[in-house]
Scaffold this active site. Structure first.
Site, PDB file in Angstrom:
ATOM      1  N   ASN A  12       0.510  49.508 121.499  1.00  0.00           N
ATOM      2  CA  ASN A  12       0.844  50.712 121.008  1.00  0.00           C
ATOM      3  C   ASN A  12       1.731  50.323 119.583  1.00  0.00           C
ATOM      4  O   ASN A  12       2.644  49.931 119.913  1.00  0.00           O
ATOM      5  CB  ASN A  12       1.816  51.810 121.692  1.00  0.00           C
ATOM      6  CG  ASN A  12       2.312  52.735 121.168  1.00  0.00           C
ATOM      7  OD1 ASN A  12       1.798  53.232 119.578  1.00  0.00           O
ATOM      8  ND2 ASN A  12       3.370  53.618 121.588  1.00  0.00           N
ATOM      9  N   LYS A  14       2.660  51.948 117.217  1.00  0.00           N
ATOM     10  CA  LYS A  14       3.682  52.947 116.758  1.00  0.00           C
ATOM     11  C   LYS A  14       3.543  53.081 115.161  1.00  0.00           C
ATOM     12  O   LYS A  14       2.402  52.997 114.748  1.00  0.00           O
ATOM     13  CB  LYS A  14       5.052  52.703 117.320  1.00  0.00           C
ATOM     14  CG  LYS A  14       5.135  52.457 118.552  1.00  0.00           C
ATOM     15  CD  LYS A  14       6.520  52.337 119.179  1.00  0.00           C
ATOM     16  CE  LYS A  14       6.414  52.133 120.597  1.00  0.00           C
ATOM     17  NZ  LYS A  14       7.629  52.146 121.531  1.00  0.00           N
ATOM     18  N   HIS A 100       3.976  60.361 124.916  1.00  0.00           N
ATOM     19  CA  HIS A 100       4.810  59.373 124.548  1.00  0.00           C
ATOM     20  C   HIS A 100       6.244  59.698 124.489  1.00  0.00           C
ATOM     21  O   HIS A 100       6.336  60.897 124.066  1.00  0.00           O
ATOM     22  CB  HIS A 100       4.362  58.324 123.293  1.00  0.00           C
ATOM     23  CG  HIS A 100       5.166  56.980 123.568  1.00  0.00           C
ATOM     24  ND1 HIS A 100       6.503  56.857 123.028  1.00  0.00           N
ATOM     25  CD2 HIS A 100       4.745  55.726 123.688  1.00  0.00           C
ATOM     26  CE1 HIS A 100       7.038  55.707 123.170  1.00  0.00           C
ATOM     27  NE2 HIS A 100       6.028  54.848 123.631  1.00  0.00           N
ATOM     28  N   GLU A 102       8.640  58.936 122.759  1.00  0.00           N
ATOM     29  CA  GLU A 102       8.954  59.012 121.624  1.00  0.00           C
ATOM     30  C   GLU A 102       8.573  60.495 120.927  1.00  0.00           C
ATOM     31  O   GLU A 102       9.304  61.304 119.932  1.00  0.00           O
ATOM     32  CB  GLU A 102       8.727  57.967 120.478  1.00  0.00           C
ATOM     33  CG  GLU A 102       9.366  57.003 120.898  1.00  0.00           C
ATOM     34  CD  GLU A 102       8.814  55.659 120.480  1.00  0.00           C
ATOM     35  OE1 GLU A 102       7.891  55.463 120.093  1.00  0.00           O
ATOM     36  OE2 GLU A 102       9.328  54.599 121.095  1.00  0.00           O
ATOM     37  N   GLU A 170       6.419  54.660 131.540  1.00  0.00           N
ATOM     38  CA  GLU A 170       7.292  53.885 130.499  1.00  0.00           C
ATOM     39  C   GLU A 170       9.031  54.480 130.708  1.00  0.00           C
ATOM     40  O   GLU A 170       9.020  55.566 130.286  1.00  0.00           O
ATOM     41  CB  GLU A 170       7.057  54.222 129.249  1.00  0.00           C
ATOM     42  CG  GLU A 170       5.663  53.791 128.810  1.00  0.00           C
ATOM     43  CD  GLU A 170       5.229  53.526 127.528  1.00  0.00           C
ATOM     44  OE1 GLU A 170       4.990  52.477 126.901  1.00  0.00           O
ATOM     45  OE2 GLU A 170       5.701  54.290 126.474  1.00  0.00           O
ATOM     46  N   GLY A 176      11.895  49.265 123.915  1.00  0.00           N
ATOM     47  CA  GLY A 176      12.478  48.436 122.829  1.00  0.00           C
ATOM     48  C   GLY A 176      13.858  47.983 123.113  1.00  0.00           C
ATOM     49  O   GLY A 176      14.456  47.772 122.195  1.00  0.00           O
ATOM     50  N   SER A 216       9.267  47.026 127.198  1.00  0.00           N
ATOM     51  CA  SER A 216       9.730  45.757 127.003  1.00  0.00           C
ATOM     52  C   SER A 216       8.860  44.664 127.798  1.00  0.00           C
ATOM     53  O   SER A 216       9.294  43.617 128.237  1.00  0.00           O
ATOM     54  CB  SER A 216      11.336  45.712 127.477  1.00  0.00           C
ATOM     55  OG  SER A 216      12.128  46.370 126.725  1.00  0.00           O
TER      56      SER A 216
HETATM   57  P1  13P Z   1       8.165  48.103 123.764  1.00  0.00           P
HETATM   58  O1  13P Z   1       7.098  47.390 124.330  1.00  0.00           O
HETATM   59  O2  13P Z   1       8.559  47.807 122.233  1.00  0.00           O
HETATM   60  O3  13P Z   1       9.237  48.299 124.745  1.00  0.00           O
HETATM   61  O4  13P Z   1       7.468  49.508 123.482  1.00  0.00           O
HETATM   62  C1  13P Z   1       7.146  50.107 124.816  1.00  0.00           C
HETATM   63  C2  13P Z   1       6.191  51.314 124.487  1.00  0.00           C
HETATM   64  O5  13P Z   1       6.963  52.537 123.910  1.00  0.00           O
HETATM   65  C3  13P Z   1       4.919  51.437 124.494  1.00  0.00           C
HETATM   66  O6  13P Z   1       4.130  52.632 124.238  1.00  0.00           O
END
Ligand code: 13P
Length: 255
Positions: A12, A14, A100, A102, A170, A176, A216
């Site tokens: 992803n 983003k 997601h 976010e 997740e 992150g 992560s």
């Molecule tokens: P990270 O791997 O940067 O923690 O992000 C995970 C994520 O949100 C994937 O959709």
């Protein structure tokens, strides 16, 4: 891990990646897939919408899968700034990430909306990667199971099955941050997701549905995560922006 559930390693991106990512990152992955032809994982990239067309063209005759990061419920219409499942399909996407955290947080997406989006994705024969996961506060309160169960029951389309949906667990606090749950915690939540899916769709379908872990994931922790009985791949954020790291994570899948 069940033999039939071939792991899916999904990147992803983003809101990252300008046109140079096509030549650097996407090209690297296509070359690796062509050269090594791995059979122990499927590889998917979900770049920003601006890169779907060039990457779709580049990946057309390769095994690199392409996905969107969101779609609208409607097929088309007056929805400024949105993208539909039909548009994703036309650009060569096979998957779309939905719900997601976010988007749930920043765009107030509810379980009901995620379900409606997933239904529109299924109409276009896209695989809906439906994300679930608890916040840090929920984790501390010890209500992870309740939250994840509710998200699964309310976000999964009624006609979801092992071929048209993938679930990504997740934990919001792991995204992150460099933090991850223990492998025991991940396995427990994944087992709960599979059981809940079994109650909602059917045990047979739930048994074949791919459950990804995200938050992560990096080359250094991928082996232990991919080794868990109910983990069938990863949804990778930051580490998917570096070709060698993303490839190393994919290579961590058991053969
Ligand atoms: P990270 O791997 O940067 O923690 O992000 C995970 C994520 O949100 C994937 O959709």
């Amino acid at each position: 891990m069940s033999f039939e559930r071939r792991p899916l390693i999904a990147g992803n991106w983003k809101m990252n990646g300008l046109i140079g990512f096509v030549d650097n990152l996407a090209c690297f992955l296509v070359k690796k897939l062509n050269l090594e032809n791995p059979t122990h994982f499927d590889l998917l990239v979900c770049p920003p919408s601006t890169l779907l067309h060039p990457i779709g063209s580049l990946a057309e005759n390769s095994n690199l899968l392409l996905g969107g990061q969101n779609c609208h419920v409607a097929k088309n219409g007056a929805h400024t700034g949105e993208i539909s499942a039909e548009m994703l399909k036309e650009l060569g996407c096979s998957h779309v990430i939905l719900g997601h955290s976010e988007r749930r947080t920043n765009f107030y997406e509810t379980n009901e909306l995620v379900k409606a989006k997933a239904e529109s994705a299924l109409v276009e024969n896209l695989v809906a990667i439906i994300c679930v996961g608890e916040t840090e506060e929920e984790h501390k309160r010890g209500v992870t199971s309740d939250i994840v169960k509710r998200q699964i029951l309310d976000s999964i389309p009624d006609r979801g099955n092992a071929t048209n949906i993938v679930i990504a667990y997740e934990p919001v606090w792991a995204i992150g941050t460099g933090l991850t749950p223990t492998t025991q915690e991940v396995q427990e939540v994944h087992a709960l997701i599979r059981k809940t899916l079994g109650d909602k769709i059917s045990i047979e379908e739930a048994d074949q549905t791919r459950l990804l872990y995200g938050g992560s994931v990096k080359p250094s922790n991928a082996v232990e995560l991919m080794d868990l009985a109910d983990v069938d791949g990863a949804l990778v954020g930051g580490a998917s922006l570096t070709g060698v790291d993303f490839w190393a994570i994919a290579e961590s899948c058991p053969k």
